[in-house]
Design an enzyme around this catalytic site. Sequence first.
Site, PDB file in Angstrom:
ATOM      1  N   ASP A 200       0.862  -1.246  -0.005  1.00 44.71           N
ATOM      2  CA  ASP A 200       0.006   0.062  -0.002  1.00 44.71           C
ATOM      3  C   ASP A 200       0.840   1.242  -0.029  1.00 44.71           C
ATOM      4  O   ASP A 200       2.267   1.009  -0.032  1.00 44.71           O
ATOM      5  CB  ASP A 200      -1.042   0.108   1.229  1.00 44.71           C
ATOM      6  CG  ASP A 200      -0.109  -0.173   2.640  1.00 44.71           C
ATOM      7  OD1 ASP A 200      -0.777  -0.906   3.590  1.00 44.71           O
ATOM      8  OD2 ASP A 200       0.864   0.687   2.779  1.00 44.71           O
ATOM      9  N   LYS A 222      -5.491  -0.117  -5.531  1.00 41.38           N
ATOM     10  CA  LYS A 222      -5.868  -0.493  -6.872  1.00 41.38           C
ATOM     11  C   LYS A 222      -6.516  -1.788  -7.050  1.00 41.38           C
ATOM     12  O   LYS A 222      -7.144  -2.311  -8.092  1.00 41.38           O
ATOM     13  CB  LYS A 222      -4.800  -0.157  -7.934  1.00 41.38           C
ATOM     14  CG  LYS A 222      -4.497   1.158  -7.796  1.00 41.38           C
ATOM     15  CD  LYS A 222      -3.387   1.453  -8.987  1.00 41.38           C
ATOM     16  CE  LYS A 222      -2.736   2.883  -8.991  1.00 41.38           C
ATOM     17  NZ  LYS A 222      -1.782   2.992  -9.828  1.00 41.38           N
TER      18      LYS A 222
END
Length: 410
Positions: A200, A222
């Site tokens: 992340d 994503k």
Amino acid sequence: MAEHPAYPVGLRLSGRKVVVLGGGQVAQRRLPALIAAGGDILLVSPTATPSVEAMVDAGELIWEKRPYAEGDLADAWYALIATDDTEANIRASAEGERHRVWCVRADDADAATAWTPATGTSEGVTVAVLTSDAKGRDPRHTAAIRDAVVEGLRDGTLVAPHHRTRTPGVALVGGGPGDPDLITVRGRRLLAEADVVITDHLGPRDLLAELPQGVEVIDAAKLPYGRFMAQEAINSALIEHARQGRSVVRLKGGDPFVYGRGMEEVQALAEAGIPCTVVPGISSSISVPGAAGIPVTHRGVAHEFTVVSGHIAPDDERSLVDWPALARLTGTLVILMGVGTIGKVAETLIAHGKSPDTPVALVQEGTTAAQRRVDATLATVAETVVSAEIKPPAVIVVGEVVTVGPHPAK
């Protein structure tokens, strides 16, 4: 003999007789490895160092307090000759030759039938380095090579993929506060051995560039969420890749269990029957203030520190934080994820007794090249965040420790 290189081999000494002549510094250095190998060790020496005596007292070897005598090497498989009596060393070496016992000579490598390599271990691998001939022996050089290889294996800069013994599963790795050098050695090694890395925005991004080709890197931000919440999608991805037989690293910023939702991922993996290894990380709650010159505790100033999440404002009904109690504390308050709520936090702390003049430091992008520190007070911090354009991630430190450094920021 010196014209030919030594033939490297690993001796399996468990339960086999090993003779050590001499109880000095050489024996002190070599005995631990011989003990670890399970050798049935006989030490022959009139004296021994305190460390060697401690090994004897622990029952790890047998000590006969006398000089070497003919016949001591009988039935031995391996011998270390390290006395300070050259004549005794020569006679013992000759006995070893007659009985076909491999002998290391601490005083004369040319006369030995075996050499001790510079060795080190990492994750079940033993690295042994030998020079090619006696005349060119350079113990410092071989030790330096050994150290470089072992360190590379430990920190992941030297990668040799497992083909038979690697177990599929997930490693939950704390990446530290941002500086790629602040990930743990174990975390870096597991990262280098991964097939898949799910990361992340708070993970140390620079480490991703070092990954071998073929490693799949997935940005958790994503992931296609669909009907899933973000965390559920991450859990699903971890389980899916692990079930495909892959070695997966979930790379998080800081420590996985400090506002990292790490336990949620551990629980999901456990329910799915996926093995998980947790690798703690350096938490930004301590390391970022430290990098900015702020100790979270200091003698005579703060005897405790409290770490609190600021992602929910004090007046939000979802908040689990006892802000009035925090206002009464005299120690340091470290607030993570609080840039957006610091105005409400400051108002609440002041309303419950904290002085408006209490020092506050805001440290943005701590430990990275973009790190900057801006100081304020509880009365001015909300305005300072706006005027100084402070953006997440930032660690907020409240308390007198902000002013104790040698060069407090203005």
